[in-house]
Design a protein around this motif. Structure first.
Motif, PDB file in Angstrom:
ATOM      1  N   GLU A 131       0.825  -1.205   0.000  1.00  0.00           N
ATOM      2  CA  GLU A 131       0.000   0.000   0.000  1.00  0.00           C
ATOM      3  C   GLU A 131       0.862   1.259   0.000  1.00  0.00           C
ATOM      4  N   PHE A 132       1.971   1.221   0.727  1.00  0.00           N
ATOM      5  CA  PHE A 132       2.886   2.369   0.777  1.00  0.00           C
ATOM      6  C   PHE A 132       3.407   2.704  -0.612  1.00  0.00           C
ATOM      7  N   TRP A 133       3.896   1.696  -1.326  1.00  0.00           N
ATOM      8  CA  TRP A 133       4.476   1.953  -2.650  1.00  0.00           C
ATOM      9  C   TRP A 133       3.402   2.261  -3.686  1.00  0.00           C
ATOM     10  N   PHE A 134       2.253   1.596  -3.598  1.00  0.00           N
ATOM     11  CA  PHE A 134       1.150   1.904  -4.520  1.00  0.00           C
ATOM     12  C   PHE A 134       0.730   3.367  -4.384  1.00  0.00           C
ATOM     13  N   ALA A 135       0.596   3.836  -3.128  1.00  0.00           N
ATOM     14  CA  ALA A 135       0.167   5.218  -2.898  1.00  0.00           C
ATOM     15  C   ALA A 135       1.198   6.205  -3.422  1.00  0.00           C
ATOM     16  N   ILE A 136       2.484   5.916  -3.188  1.00  0.00           N
ATOM     17  CA  ILE A 136       3.541   6.814  -3.672  1.00  0.00           C
ATOM     18  C   ILE A 136       3.524   6.900  -5.197  1.00  0.00           C
ATOM     19  N   ILE A 137       3.348   5.758  -5.853  1.00  0.00           N
ATOM     20  CA  ILE A 137       3.350   5.739  -7.318  1.00  0.00           C
ATOM     21  C   ILE A 137       2.235   6.605  -7.878  1.00  0.00           C
ATOM     22  N   LYS A 138       1.014   6.439  -7.345  1.00  0.00           N
ATOM     23  CA  LYS A 138      -0.096   7.169  -7.947  1.00  0.00           C
ATOM     24  C   LYS A 138      -0.088   8.650  -7.590  1.00  0.00           C
ATOM     25  N   VAL A 139       0.328   8.985  -6.369  1.00  0.00           N
ATOM     26  CA  VAL A 139       0.400  10.407  -6.007  1.00  0.00           C
ATOM     27  C   VAL A 139       1.484  11.106  -6.836  1.00  0.00           C
ATOM     28  N   THR A 140       2.644  10.450  -6.983  1.00  0.00           N
ATOM     29  CA  THR A 140       3.717  11.017  -7.804  1.00  0.00           C
ATOM     30  C   THR A 140       3.263  11.167  -9.245  1.00  0.00           C
ATOM     31  N   ALA A 141       2.548  10.172  -9.750  1.00  0.00           N
ATOM     32  CA  ALA A 141       2.077  10.221 -11.139  1.00  0.00           C
ATOM     33  C   ALA A 141       1.091  11.365 -11.354  1.00  0.00           C
ATOM     34  N   PHE A 257      -3.397  11.968 -23.098  1.00  0.00           N
ATOM     35  CA  PHE A 257      -2.073  11.829 -23.689  1.00  0.00           C
ATOM     36  C   PHE A 257      -2.119  10.975 -24.952  1.00  0.00           C
ATOM     37  N   ASP A 258      -3.092  10.116 -25.044  1.00  0.00           N
ATOM     38  CA  ASP A 258      -3.294   9.366 -26.276  1.00  0.00           C
ATOM     39  C   ASP A 258      -3.767  10.308 -27.385  1.00  0.00           C
ATOM     40  N   THR A 259      -4.622  11.296 -27.001  1.00  0.00           N
ATOM     41  CA  THR A 259      -5.176  12.239 -27.956  1.00  0.00           C
ATOM     42  C   THR A 259      -4.127  13.193 -28.508  1.00  0.00           C
ATOM     43  N   VAL A 260      -3.289  13.747 -27.619  1.00  0.00           N
ATOM     44  CA  VAL A 260      -2.311  14.751 -28.072  1.00  0.00           C
ATOM     45  C   VAL A 260      -1.073  14.109 -28.679  1.00  0.00           C
ATOM     46  N   GLY A 261      -0.952  12.793 -28.591  1.00  0.00           N
ATOM     47  CA  GLY A 261       0.133  12.119 -29.290  1.00  0.00           C
ATOM     48  C   GLY A 261       1.476  12.151 -28.597  1.00  0.00           C
ATOM     49  N   VAL A 262       1.506  12.262 -27.259  1.00  0.00           N
ATOM     50  CA  VAL A 262       2.774  12.190 -26.541  1.00  0.00           C
ATOM     51  C   VAL A 262       3.233  10.734 -26.529  1.00  0.00           C
ATOM     52  N   PRO A 263       4.376  10.406 -27.147  1.00  0.00           N
ATOM     53  CA  PRO A 263       4.786   9.004 -27.309  1.00  0.00           C
ATOM     54  C   PRO A 263       4.906   8.262 -25.981  1.00  0.00           C
ATOM     55  N   GLY A 264       4.217   7.146 -25.879  1.00  0.00           N
ATOM     56  CA  GLY A 264       4.336   6.271 -24.723  1.00  0.00           C
ATOM     57  C   GLY A 264       3.652   6.740 -23.456  1.00  0.00           C
ATOM     58  N   ALA A 266       0.549   7.554 -22.753  1.00  0.00           N
ATOM     59  CA  ALA A 266      -0.731   6.901 -22.461  1.00  0.00           C
ATOM     60  C   ALA A 266      -0.515   5.531 -21.829  1.00  0.00           C
ATOM     61  N   HIS A 267       0.500   4.812 -22.308  1.00  0.00           N
ATOM     62  CA  HIS A 267       0.769   3.477 -21.758  1.00  0.00           C
ATOM     63  C   HIS A 267       1.320   3.569 -20.338  1.00  0.00           C
ATOM     64  N   VAL A 268       2.178   4.563 -20.096  1.00  0.00           N
ATOM     65  CA  VAL A 268       2.713   4.754 -18.748  1.00  0.00           C
ATOM     66  C   VAL A 268       1.587   5.097 -17.784  1.00  0.00           C
ATOM     67  N   LEU A 269       0.706   6.007 -18.191  1.00  0.00           N
ATOM     68  CA  LEU A 269      -0.399   6.399 -17.320  1.00  0.00           C
ATOM     69  C   LEU A 269      -1.394   5.263 -17.125  1.00  0.00           C
ATOM     70  N   ASN A 270      -1.565   4.432 -18.132  1.00  0.00           N
ATOM     71  CA  ASN A 270      -2.450   3.278 -17.951  1.00  0.00           C
ATOM     72  C   ASN A 270      -1.896   2.339 -16.882  1.00  0.00           C
ATOM     73  N   VAL A 272      -0.111   3.320 -14.414  1.00  0.00           N
ATOM     74  CA  VAL A 272      -0.306   4.028 -13.144  1.00  0.00           C
ATOM     75  C   VAL A 272      -1.733   3.855 -12.635  1.00  0.00           C
ATOM     76  N   VAL A 273      -2.724   4.020 -13.521  1.00  0.00           N
ATOM     77  CA  VAL A 273      -4.117   3.908 -13.060  1.00  0.00           C
ATOM     78  C   VAL A 273      -4.447   2.472 -12.660  1.00  0.00           C
ATOM     79  N   ILE A 274      -3.765   1.502 -13.280  1.00  0.00           N
ATOM     80  CA  ILE A 274      -3.920   0.112 -12.849  1.00  0.00           C
ATOM     81  C   ILE A 274      -3.381  -0.051 -11.430  1.00  0.00           C
ATOM     82  N   THR A 275      -2.202   0.544 -11.177  1.00  0.00           N
ATOM     83  CA  THR A 275      -1.629   0.522  -9.828  1.00  0.00           C
ATOM     84  C   THR A 275      -2.569   1.175  -8.828  1.00  0.00           C
ATOM     85  N   ALA A 276      -3.176   2.297  -9.239  1.00  0.00           N
ATOM     86  CA  ALA A 276      -4.101   3.019  -8.360  1.00  0.00           C
ATOM     87  C   ALA A 276      -5.311   2.161  -8.021  1.00  0.00           C
TER      88      ALA A 276
END
Length: 437
Positions: A131-141, A257-264, A266-270, A272-276
């Motif tokens: 839970e500690f690391w999951f929370a840090i990942i999503k808050v940082t993201a 981020f998928d819409t504006v075309g920033v490479p990769g 959208a996958h990184v954020l996906n 993150v939201v899975i972790t969340a």
């Protein structure tokens, strides 16, 4: 723990439904809802500082409102955690669909239920580390997403068309209230779901080493942080991507981020939201387990829920919650398109009912303190006006759940739940007390 439970599906997935209902005005709804949540938490904090007990608000409701109020608060919180966990596992399946669109959602839901059950059954230490690391990942993201989004808005990074991102997107597609006042009012049925779980602070009050110092600090900081995360993050999202293009098929955090075309990105954020989502499910099972354990100790739940493993885990409560979550697997298999919105509305009902019990218990405590001439160490601000205004707001949200056609079934199920608890209390708990068991 409060961050882990409250910053999850409600922000990363449920916000899409709220945006669709209210448009850019949803930001004001989160501010209003956040203010109400802050008052609920201050009420809980005042009671917890005075009487730090595990599973606090159910005991406060029993003490200051009546035994059935405590029974209702405890079991409804458990029900809330179950419903929120079903929403979270559903969102997990939706997120995985971004990468694996051809795999049935229920497969992912079943997989995450088994994974979380394993984590919670190992030991409290393992649970805490995850839970500690999951929370840090999503808050940082979230912080990085806000910073990256602002950069896109200010400098046009990743834009593929002129004016694709900017503050103008908040007013250029129907204005701030594109769906009118009705749409704005209706969005509260989803907005309040987003804050559900923050009351887990009260669950752990009795386990804090220095509650008179730690609880006020947590109460004052967590709601403000969550409010900032929600308002800033969603404001950035709707500046980058017009609100009317957010369809809820994927997380808004991924789609921008998928819409504006920033490479990769959208996958990184996906990821993150899975972790969340996993983090939120983890916190949901923890909160429900602690509440069931406390109810069992008070004789308001089966005694089996008091059993602990050698590692100190209330394993029966974990098993019970895992079994209940298998219902979520079935619902996702049968109703994949309708399940998330209805579950979110049902979670909102359970959440605000718990908050209503907290506020009523607080009013009872304040009356008792006033009668005895006692002072409080952590009084709520703007007493009594703000407390009564918050009560009225909670009542308004319950009315809206009943009024909005899409959420009305949740109100019917919620009302049936209250009746079922009343019957259960009269038949089981009072009979047990009367017989001296």
């Amino acid at each position: 723990m409060a961050l882990g439970s409250a910053i999850g599906t409600g922000l990363f997935m449920g916000s899409a439904s709220a945006i669709q209902a209210a448009g850019p005005a949803v930001l004001l709804a989160y501010v209003i809802g956040g203010a109400a949540v802050f008052m609920v938490m201050r009420a809980l904090g005042e009671m917890a500082v005075r009487e730090p007990v595990s599973g606090s608000f159910a005991q406060y409701a029993s003490r200051y409102v009546g035994p059935f109020a405590g029974f209702l608060a405890g079991w409804t919180y458990t029900f809330e955690m179950f419903v929120v966990a079903v929403a979270d596992v559903t969102a997990f399946g939706i997120y995985m669909g971004f990468w694996f669109p051809d795999v049935d959602r229920w497969v992912w839901v079943l997989a995450v239920v088994c994974f979380i059950a394993g984590i919670n059954l190992i030991s409290v230490k393992v649970f805490g580390e995850f839970e500690f690391w999951f929370a840090i990942i999503k808050v940082t993201a979230i912080i990085l997403m806000i910073a990256g989004g602002i950069a896109i808005i200010l400098f046009g990074l990743g834009n593929r068309s002129e004016g694709a991102a900017g503050i103008g997107n908040l007013v250029d597609h129907g204005g701030l209230l594109p769906n009118g006042v009705i749409g704005f009012l209706a969005c509260f049925t989803i907005v309040m779901f987003a804050f559900g779980g923050i009351e887990v602070i009260g669950i752990t009050a009795g386990e804090a080493q220095d509650p008179k110092r730690v609880i006020p600090k947590a109460i004052n900081s967590v709601p403000v942080r969550i409010l900032l995360f929600y308002v800033l993050a969603l404001g950035v999202i709707m500046c980058i991507q017009p609100w009317n293009t957010i369809d809820g098929e994927t997380s808004p955090f991924v789609s921008i981020f998928d819409t504006v075309g920033v490479p990769g990105a959208a996958h990184v954020l996906n990821a993150v939201v899975i972790t969340a989502a996993v983090s939120a499910i983890n916190a949901d099972i923890f909160g429900a387990g602690r509440m069931l354990h406390g109810l069992a100790e008070q004789g308001q739940a089966p005694r089996a829920f008091t059993r602990l493993s050698k590692q100190g885990v209330p394993w029966m409560t974990v098993v019970a919650m895992t079994g209940a979550l298998l219902v979520g697997v079935l619902l996702n298999a049968l109703y994949p398109d309708q399940i998330y919105f209805l579950i979110a509305a049902l979670a909102t009902f359970a959440t605000v009912l718990v908050w209503l019990m907290i506020l009523l218990a607080h009013l009872g405590m304040k009356r008792r303190l006033a009668a005895g001439g006692e002072a409080s160490e952590f009084p709520v601000p703007w007493w009594p006006f703000a407390s009564y205004a918050t009560l009225a707001f909670i009542g308004f949200v319950i009315v809206m759940i009943a009024v909005v056609p899409d959420t009305r079934p949740a109100m019917i199920v919620g009302a049936a739940w209250v009746v079922l608890l009343w019957v259960g209390y009269r038949v089981l708990v009072r009979r047990r007390v009367g017989s001296g068991d």
